[in-house]
Design an enzyme around this catalytic site. Structure first.
Site, PDB file in Angstrom:
ATOM      1  CG  HIS A  60     -12.263  -0.875 -41.705  1.00  0.00           C
ATOM      2  ND1 HIS A  60     -13.560  -0.621 -41.309  1.00  0.00           N
ATOM      3  CD2 HIS A  60     -11.942  -2.083 -41.187  1.00  0.00           C
ATOM      4  CE1 HIS A  60     -13.986  -1.626 -40.553  1.00  0.00           C
ATOM      5  NE2 HIS A  60     -13.029  -2.529 -40.484  1.00  0.00           N
ATOM      6  CG  HIS A  62     -10.005  -6.215 -41.809  1.00  0.00           C
ATOM      7  ND1 HIS A  62      -9.128  -5.632 -40.927  1.00  0.00           N
ATOM      8  CD2 HIS A  62     -11.247  -5.884 -41.369  1.00  0.00           C
ATOM      9  CE1 HIS A  62      -9.819  -4.989 -39.991  1.00  0.00           C
ATOM     10  NE2 HIS A  62     -11.102  -5.119 -40.248  1.00  0.00           N
ATOM     11  CE1 TYR A 148     -20.084  -4.313 -52.878  1.00  0.00           C
ATOM     12  CE2 TYR A 148     -20.724  -3.648 -50.669  1.00  0.00           C
ATOM     13  CZ  TYR A 148     -20.927  -3.636 -52.037  1.00  0.00           C
ATOM     14  OH  TYR A 148     -21.993  -2.931 -52.550  1.00  0.00           O
TER      15      TYR A 148
END
Length: 176
Positions: A60, A62, A148
């Site tokens: 996932h 954000h 990342y």
């Protein structure tokens, strides 16, 4: 298509959570990080937005972004990022009958979670949440160790110290 209750604010700043469909033991996003980065940059060229914070985890991501003053269409940007990324990875995932009928890939959850940023305190809290996430999920021992993330750029800009969060998320109240 349903019109979900969304806060359509021209030039708004938003926090997003965007999930893969299969979250367990799935490292697709970091395995194909260059394709994801390319998709984001491609969408930014055609539909500009400002990236304040972004973190990509294995399953996932954000982000905190702002739209141009006269623009409210964050959904288009998210959809295009998902679409471009999906077009560029091998078509090997399992797909349900419903997804097959609709011609959909089995990569992303259909929806995403969005929150409109209300004020500076809310902005700061979501910026911190984005950057603490790899630590919260046990992927690293220090925020700086996760590659990342926009955290590195913000350290270079003097916004965060390199040892932010003291190496643990308990200091900020984000532990599980």
């Amino acid at each position: 298509m349903p019109n979900f209750r969304r806060a359509w604010i021209p030039g708004g700043t938003y926090f997003f959570t965007i999930n893969l469909l299969q979250r367990n033991h799935n490292n697709l996003l970091v395995r194909h990080i260059d394709l994801l980065r390319n998709a984001i940059q491609k969408v930014r060229r055609s539909h500009p937005f400002i990236i304040h914070a972004w973190v990509v985890l294995p399953d996932h991501m954000h982000c905190v972004i702002s739209l141009p003053e006269d623009d409210v269409d964050f959904s288009l940007r998210i959809r295009l990022i998902k679409l471009d990324f999906s077009k560029n990875i091998p078509n090997t995932e399992w797909r349900s009958e419903a997804r097959l009928r609709r011609g959909e890939r089995g990569i992303w959850q259909r929806r995403f979670w969005e929150h409109s940023i209300r004020d500076e305190r809310d902005f700061s809290a979501h910026m911190d949440y984005v950057h603490i996430n790899p630590l919260k999920h046990g992927l690293v021992r220090k925020v700086l160790d996760w590659p990342y993330s926009t955290f590195h750029r913000l350290v270079e800009q003097g916004i965060y110290p390199s040892d932010w969060a003291g190496g643990g998320c308990d200091d900020l109240g984000y532990s599980d």
